[in-house]
Scaffold this motif. Structure first.
Motif, PDB file in Angstrom:
ATOM      1  N   ARG A   1       0.846  -1.194   0.000  1.00  0.00           N
ATOM      2  CA  ARG A   1       0.000   0.000   0.000  1.00  0.00           C
ATOM      3  C   ARG A   1       0.881   1.244   0.000  1.00  0.00           C
ATOM      4  N   PHE A   2       0.285   2.343  -0.453  1.00  0.00           N
ATOM      5  CA  PHE A   2       0.982   3.614  -0.393  1.00  0.00           C
ATOM      6  C   PHE A   2       0.944   4.155   1.029  1.00  0.00           C
ATOM      7  N   HIS A   3       1.954   4.949   1.375  1.00  0.00           N
ATOM      8  CA  HIS A   3       2.084   5.566   2.699  1.00  0.00           C
ATOM      9  C   HIS A   3       2.079   7.083   2.546  1.00  0.00           C
ATOM     10  N   TRP A   4       1.416   7.748   3.491  1.00  0.00           N
ATOM     11  CA  TRP A   4       1.436   9.206   3.512  1.00  0.00           C
ATOM     12  C   TRP A   4       2.825   9.723   3.832  1.00  0.00           C
ATOM     13  N   LEU A   5       3.185  10.818   3.207  1.00  0.00           N
ATOM     14  CA  LEU A   5       4.297  11.663   3.621  1.00  0.00           C
ATOM     15  C   LEU A   5       3.648  12.937   4.164  1.00  0.00           C
ATOM     16  N   SER A   6       4.347  13.678   4.977  1.00  0.00           N
ATOM     17  CA  SER A   6       3.733  14.852   5.611  1.00  0.00           C
ATOM     18  C   SER A   6       3.738  16.089   4.730  1.00  0.00           C
ATOM     19  N   THR A   7       4.401  16.041   3.602  1.00  0.00           N
ATOM     20  CA  THR A   7       4.499  17.203   2.719  1.00  0.00           C
ATOM     21  C   THR A   7       3.193  17.386   1.940  1.00  0.00           C
ATOM     22  N   GLN A   8       2.538  18.511   2.182  1.00  0.00           N
ATOM     23  CA  GLN A   8       1.293  18.830   1.476  1.00  0.00           C
ATOM     24  C   GLN A   8       1.608  19.301   0.065  1.00  0.00           C
ATOM     25  N   ARG A   9       0.819  18.880  -0.896  1.00  0.00           N
ATOM     26  CA  ARG A   9       0.977  19.331  -2.283  1.00  0.00           C
ATOM     27  C   ARG A   9       0.048  20.516  -2.567  1.00  0.00           C
ATOM     28  N   SER A  10      -1.177  20.432  -2.036  1.00  0.00           N
ATOM     29  CA  SER A  10      -2.171  21.489  -2.228  1.00  0.00           C
ATOM     30  C   SER A  10      -3.240  21.333  -1.154  1.00  0.00           C
ATOM     31  N   ALA A  11      -4.273  22.135  -1.221  1.00  0.00           N
ATOM     32  CA  ALA A  11      -5.378  22.013  -0.276  1.00  0.00           C
ATOM     33  C   ALA A  11      -6.113  20.683  -0.456  1.00  0.00           C
ATOM     34  N   TYR A  12      -5.896  20.037  -1.582  1.00  0.00           N
ATOM     35  CA  TYR A  12      -6.631  18.812  -1.901  1.00  0.00           C
ATOM     36  C   TYR A  12      -5.772  17.547  -1.907  1.00  0.00           C
TER      37      TYR A  12
ATOM     38  N   LEU B   1       4.194   7.757  -0.823  1.00  0.00           N
ATOM     39  CA  LEU B   1       5.314   6.942  -1.276  1.00  0.00           C
ATOM     40  C   LEU B   1       4.900   5.487  -1.270  1.00  0.00           C
ATOM     41  N   GLY B   2       5.165   4.805  -2.364  1.00  0.00           N
ATOM     42  CA  GLY B   2       4.947   3.363  -2.471  1.00  0.00           C
ATOM     43  C   GLY B   2       6.288   2.668  -2.310  1.00  0.00           C
ATOM     44  N   PHE B   3       6.440   1.876  -1.267  1.00  0.00           N
ATOM     45  CA  PHE B   3       7.736   1.289  -0.956  1.00  0.00           C
ATOM     46  C   PHE B   3       8.073   0.059  -1.799  1.00  0.00           C
ATOM     47  N   GLU B   4       7.144  -0.431  -2.617  1.00  0.00           N
ATOM     48  CA  GLU B   4       7.443  -1.592  -3.448  1.00  0.00           C
ATOM     49  C   GLU B   4       8.560  -1.269  -4.438  1.00  0.00           C
ATOM     50  N   VAL B   5       8.408  -0.159  -5.145  1.00  0.00           N
ATOM     51  CA  VAL B   5       9.421   0.239  -6.128  1.00  0.00           C
ATOM     52  C   VAL B   5       9.907   1.668  -5.920  1.00  0.00           C
ATOM     53  N   GLY B   6       9.512   2.306  -4.836  1.00  0.00           N
ATOM     54  CA  GLY B   6       9.965   3.663  -4.547  1.00  0.00           C
ATOM     55  C   GLY B   6       9.224   4.730  -5.307  1.00  0.00           C
ATOM     56  N   THR B   7       7.963   4.503  -5.608  1.00  0.00           N
ATOM     57  CA  THR B   7       7.156   5.454  -6.349  1.00  0.00           C
ATOM     58  C   THR B   7       6.678   6.571  -5.435  1.00  0.00           C
ATOM     59  N   GLN B   8       7.003   7.808  -5.798  1.00  0.00           N
ATOM     60  CA  GLN B   8       6.491   8.955  -5.057  1.00  0.00           C
ATOM     61  C   GLN B   8       5.454   9.636  -5.928  1.00  0.00           C
TER      62      GLN B   8
ATOM     63  N   LEU C   1      -4.737   6.025   4.084  1.00  0.00           N
ATOM     64  CA  LEU C   1      -3.467   5.377   3.762  1.00  0.00           C
ATOM     65  C   LEU C   1      -2.711   5.079   5.055  1.00  0.00           C
ATOM     66  N   ARG C   2      -1.587   4.438   4.929  1.00  0.00           N
ATOM     67  CA  ARG C   2      -0.739   4.067   6.062  1.00  0.00           C
ATOM     68  C   ARG C   2       0.294   5.147   6.334  1.00  0.00           C
ATOM     69  N   VAL C   3       0.851   5.108   7.557  1.00  0.00           N
ATOM     70  CA  VAL C   3       1.984   5.953   7.955  1.00  0.00           C
ATOM     71  C   VAL C   3       2.927   5.098   8.777  1.00  0.00           C
ATOM     72  N   ARG C   4       4.225   5.192   8.492  1.00  0.00           N
ATOM     73  CA  ARG C   4       5.245   4.630   9.368  1.00  0.00           C
ATOM     74  C   ARG C   4       5.951   5.814  10.022  1.00  0.00           C
ATOM     75  N   PRO C   5       5.655   6.092  11.297  1.00  0.00           N
ATOM     76  CA  PRO C   5       6.248   7.244  11.978  1.00  0.00           C
ATOM     77  C   PRO C   5       7.760   7.103  12.147  1.00  0.00           C
ATOM     78  N   VAL C   6       8.416   8.247  12.220  1.00  0.00           N
ATOM     79  CA  VAL C   6       9.861   8.316  12.410  1.00  0.00           C
ATOM     80  C   VAL C   6      10.190   9.300  13.533  1.00  0.00           C
ATOM     81  N   ARG C   7      11.414   9.211  14.012  1.00  0.00           N
ATOM     82  CA  ARG C   7      11.989  10.194  14.925  1.00  0.00           C
ATOM     83  C   ARG C   7      13.258  10.737  14.282  1.00  0.00           C
TER      84      ARG C   7
END
Length: 158
Positions: free
Chosen positions: A115-126, A131-138, A147-153
């Motif tokens: 599954r795709f995972h959220w990144l925190s960077t907003q593209r627009s109001a919508y 990021l898809g970790f299977e092949v690195g698709t952003q 969608l999923r999130v894998r949190p980081v520190r």
């Protein structure tokens, strides 16, 4: 959080990449806002929508600072961002997501790639970046999709 998470780490105390650190796995060293930092991937996986579809979040547009983005998201009412912050973590930015992808490609960490995972960077109001970790698709997705999130520190390196 039951364990005390360090606020910083000495360079001499950093483990090898992929090894345990601060409640997760050490991903890599990187620079953010003039400070060298250690990126740590937590084992937790969250699920939810980015935020309100159509709501612009001016403080969530950084391509490099996921913590600042996540704080802005939480202040705007994002439940998934608030959950990440409760863990003492945040949702990775576009840069931090690519660093995770590189560590996965090197076989240092395991990431769910069905599954795709959220990144925190907003593209627009919508939409926001994903990021898809299977092949690195952003790419981008509508903020109202679950969608999923894998949190980081991110720990400053002393």
């Amino acid at each position: 959080m039951t364990n005390q998470t360090p606020q910083s780490i000495a360079a001499s105390e950093l483990p090898e990449r992929g090894q345990p650190l601060a409640g997760g796995s050490f991903v890599t060293r990187y620079w953010l806002n003039g400070q060298e930092r250690a990126l740590v991937l937590l084992d937790d996986e969250l699920s939810g929508v980015y935020g309100e579809y159509g709501q612009d979040i001016p403080g969530a547009q950084s391509y490099s600072d996921g913590e600042a983005n996540t704080r802005a998201m939480a202040e705007a009412g994002s439940e998934i961002a608030a959950k990440a912050l409760e863990l003492g973590a945040f949702i990775p930015s576009c840069l931090e997501g690519q660093l995770l992808m590189a560590a996965k490609a090197d076989g240092l960490i395991t990431l769910r790639d069905d599954r795709f995972h959220w990144l925190s960077t907003q593209r627009s109001a919508y939409s926001a970046f994903i990021l898809g970790f299977e092949v690195g698709t952003q790419g981008i997705s509508g903020k109202n999709h679950e969608l999923r999130v894998r949190p980081v520190r991110s720990l400053p390196i002393q």
